[in-house]
Design a protein around this motif. Structure first.
Motif, mmCIF file in Angstrom:
data_model
loop_
_atom_site.group_PDB
_atom_site.id
_atom_site.type_symbol
_atom_site.label_atom_id
_atom_site.label_comp_id
_atom_site.label_asym_id
_atom_site.label_seq_id
_atom_site.Cartn_x
_atom_site.Cartn_y
_atom_site.Cartn_z
ATOM 1 N N GLN A 189 -40.412 -1.223 -4.402
ATOM 2 C CA GLN A 189 -41.031 -1.721 -5.808
ATOM 3 C C GLN A 189 -41.271 -0.433 -6.622
ATOM 4 O OE1 GLN A 189 -44.202 -4.781 -5.351
ATOM 5 N NE2 GLN A 189 -42.563 -6.058 -3.917
ATOM 6 N N ARG A 190 -41.995 0.360 -5.917
ATOM 7 C CA ARG A 190 -42.346 1.653 -6.594
ATOM 8 C C ARG A 190 -41.131 2.339 -7.101
ATOM 9 N NH1 ARG A 190 -44.846 3.654 -3.033
ATOM 10 N NH2 ARG A 190 -43.175 4.943 -2.156
ATOM 11 N N GLU A 191 -40.014 2.416 -6.558
ATOM 12 C CA GLU A 191 -38.718 3.076 -6.917
ATOM 13 C C GLU A 191 -38.268 2.170 -8.109
ATOM 14 O OE1 GLU A 191 -35.351 2.804 -4.074
ATOM 15 O OE2 GLU A 191 -34.485 4.673 -4.900
ATOM 16 N N VAL A 192 -38.238 0.995 -8.243
ATOM 17 C CA VAL A 192 -37.528 0.263 -9.089
ATOM 18 C C VAL A 192 -38.132 0.449 -10.541
ATOM 19 C CG1 VAL A 192 -38.706 -2.176 -8.910
ATOM 20 C CG2 VAL A 192 -36.447 -2.067 -9.557
ATOM 21 N N ILE A 193 -39.719 0.477 -10.206
ATOM 22 C CA ILE A 193 -40.276 0.681 -11.691
ATOM 23 C C ILE A 193 -39.805 2.066 -11.976
ATOM 24 C CG2 ILE A 193 -42.618 1.302 -12.410
ATOM 25 C CD1 ILE A 193 -43.536 -1.132 -10.762
ATOM 26 N N ALA A 194 -39.950 3.312 -11.260
ATOM 27 C CA ALA A 194 -39.338 4.388 -11.491
ATOM 28 C C ALA A 194 -38.157 4.519 -12.185
ATOM 29 C CB ALA A 194 -39.665 5.587 -10.285
ATOM 30 N N LEU A 195 -37.220 3.846 -11.535
ATOM 31 C CA LEU A 195 -35.844 3.987 -12.120
ATOM 32 C C LEU A 195 -35.821 3.324 -13.433
ATOM 33 C CD1 LEU A 195 -34.066 3.091 -8.708
ATOM 34 C CD2 LEU A 195 -34.051 5.114 -9.968
ATOM 35 N N ALA B 196 -33.385 -7.029 -10.662
ATOM 36 C CA ALA B 196 -34.192 -7.398 -11.862
ATOM 37 C C ALA B 196 -35.382 -8.384 -11.289
ATOM 38 C CB ALA B 196 -33.306 -8.412 -12.670
ATOM 39 N N SER B 197 -35.409 -9.022 -10.175
ATOM 40 C CA SER B 197 -36.535 -9.947 -9.724
ATOM 41 C C SER B 197 -37.597 -8.878 -9.196
ATOM 42 C CB SER B 197 -36.090 -10.918 -8.762
ATOM 43 O OG SER B 197 -35.484 -10.341 -7.837
ATOM 44 N N ARG B 198 -37.084 -7.871 -8.430
ATOM 45 C CA ARG B 198 -37.790 -6.922 -7.796
ATOM 46 C C ARG B 198 -38.685 -6.091 -8.718
ATOM 47 N NH1 ARG B 198 -34.745 -2.951 -3.447
ATOM 48 N NH2 ARG B 198 -34.983 -4.744 -2.359
ATOM 49 N N TYR B 199 -37.798 -5.850 -9.799
ATOM 50 C CA TYR B 199 -38.727 -5.013 -10.922
ATOM 51 C C TYR B 199 -39.763 -5.974 -11.732
ATOM 52 C CZ TYR B 199 -39.540 -2.771 -15.351
ATOM 53 O OH TYR B 199 -40.369 -2.277 -16.609
ATOM 54 N N ARG B 200 -39.474 -7.216 -11.817
ATOM 55 C CA ARG B 200 -40.361 -8.130 -12.309
ATOM 56 C C ARG B 200 -41.805 -8.362 -11.428
ATOM 57 N NH1 ARG B 200 -36.137 -10.877 -14.273
ATOM 58 N NH2 ARG B 200 -36.055 -12.191 -12.721
ATOM 59 N N TYR B 201 -41.584 -8.540 -10.209
ATOM 60 C CA TYR B 201 -42.302 -8.654 -9.156
ATOM 61 C C TYR B 201 -43.278 -7.305 -8.989
ATOM 62 C CZ TYR B 201 -44.573 -10.440 -4.585
ATOM 63 O OH TYR B 201 -45.247 -10.700 -3.801
ATOM 64 N N ALA B 202 -42.477 -6.194 -8.989
ATOM 65 C CA ALA B 202 -43.454 -4.952 -8.897
ATOM 66 C C ALA B 202 -44.382 -4.864 -10.166
ATOM 67 C CB ALA B 202 -42.397 -3.944 -8.781
ATOM 68 N N LEU B 203 -43.855 -5.169 -11.433
ATOM 69 C CA LEU B 203 -44.862 -5.012 -12.472
ATOM 70 C C LEU B 203 -45.973 -5.913 -12.125
ATOM 71 C CD1 LEU B 203 -42.680 -4.625 -15.732
ATOM 72 C CD2 LEU B 203 -44.036 -2.974 -14.833
ATOM 73 N N GLN B 204 -45.761 -7.112 -11.813
ATOM 74 C CA GLN B 204 -46.766 -8.186 -11.758
ATOM 75 C C GLN B 204 -47.864 -7.533 -10.648
ATOM 76 O OE1 GLN B 204 -45.295 -11.919 -10.292
ATOM 77 N NE2 GLN B 204 -47.349 -12.735 -10.161
#
Lengths: 176, 143
Positions: free
Chosen positions: A129-135, A158-166
């Motif tokens: 999750q941290r990685e998807v936000i960084a990418l 895409a869903s991993r990114y939304r969940y990470a932001l949340q």
């Protein structure tokens, strides 16, 4: 999308003139890669410099081979990720430090607090999750490119990114 | 909508955080290793290494051949024709039955007795003698 046309421009230029193509490639991606490495793996400046160097090395040493790469963005970030993981493995540290990294530039105290708080919140997220936000945020990759780097489907990225932001919002107690 | 706004504001805040900057020496180090900055003399190199390998193999082969020749001489178990011209073995002449017959005093068809007698004596090729010297000795015996 601007990102796609930028990639196409780099690929075309690199195929015809590797020297100029590399200059453009480096100008576009070097700092993005460094920021991704900092935010995702919490590496220090020297390690980041070495990884960026090693990531770009094939592009200067073997231009004939690298001309066949369709998408330099996902290729560069995948390479950087692999080297960073190897670096972490050799260090014997697969879990990022909880301590916030030192700021890249000197700035006022309010921003320092924000930087530190966000960095700490990021470090508490799971690795992917941290990685998807960084990418997405600092690498400025598309979800398709992120999916290639993380080796997951487009929907998963895409869903991993939304969940990470949340989750990040929850940790920061983020108010609208 | 609110959720989207909060995510967007968080994204905006994240993007506005200071980004990392790669030191200038990384670019310089990369350019120093660039293929377009390499000197042009590299084109001749592809032939040098195979030639060196070939020469090394030839030297090794010659060395083995020389060694095998020395080993055969030491054991004394070699046909005459396998001896290189440069090397001279030590050969012990063993008188044959024919020579014994020829030694018979009554049998001297071609005046060969004297020659045979000389030949009957141990015929040694001294180590170091070349075939040409051997030939000279044989001719001397024949004359």
């Amino acid at each position: 999308m601007e990102n796609t046309s930028e990639i196409r421009q780099i690929v075309t230029l690199y195929a015809s003139d590797p020297r100029q193509g590399f200059d453009l490639l480096y100008r576009v991606f070097a700092n993005r890669l460094a920021t991704y490495l900092r935010r995702s793996f919490n590496l220090d400046s020297d390690e980041i410099s070495d990884i960026v160097h090693d990531t770009f090395l094939p592009w200067v040493e073997k231009p004939d081979k690298m001309k066949s790469v369709d998408n330099p963005a996902s290729y560069l970030f995948s390479t950087a990720k692999y080297i960073a993981l190897e670096t972490k493995r050799k260090m014997g540290n697969t879990v990022p430090d909880v301590d916030a990294p030192e700021p890249a530039f000197p700035f006022d105290s309010t921003r320092i607090d924000t930087e530190m708080v966000i960095s700490e919140a990021l470090s508490l997220l799971p690795d992917e999750q941290r990685e998807v936000i960084a990418l997405k945020i600092w690498g400025d990759l598309t979800f398709e490119e992120i999916a290639a780097v993380q080796q997951v489907s487009l929907q998963t990225a895409a869903s991993r990114y939304r969940y990470a932001l949340q989750k990040l919002k929850e940790k920061l107690a983020w108010k609208e | 909508m609110e959720r989207m706004n909060s995510e967007n504001s968080l994204e905006r805040t994240l993007r506005n955080l200071p980004s990392e900057k790669v030191p200038a020496d990384v670019y310089d180090r990369l350019q120093a290793k660039a293929a377009w900055n390499r000197p042009p003399v590299a084109h001749q190199r592809p032939f040098v290494i195979p030639i060196l390998i070939l020469l090394s193999l030839v030297v090794v082969f010659l060395g083995v051949y020389e060694f095998m020749g020395t080993a055969r001489v030491a054991t004394g178990n070699h046909p005459e024709e396998s001896i290189p011209a440069t090397m001279s073995p030590v050969i012990a002449w063993t008188p044959s039955a024919k020579s014994e017959t020829v030694l018979n005093a009554d049998y001297d068809p071609g005046g060969l007795s004297s020659r045979v007698l000389e030949m009957e004596s141990a015929f040694e090729v001294r180590f170091g003698d070349s075939p040409t010297m051997l030939q000279a000795e044989i001719m001397k015996l024949d004359s």
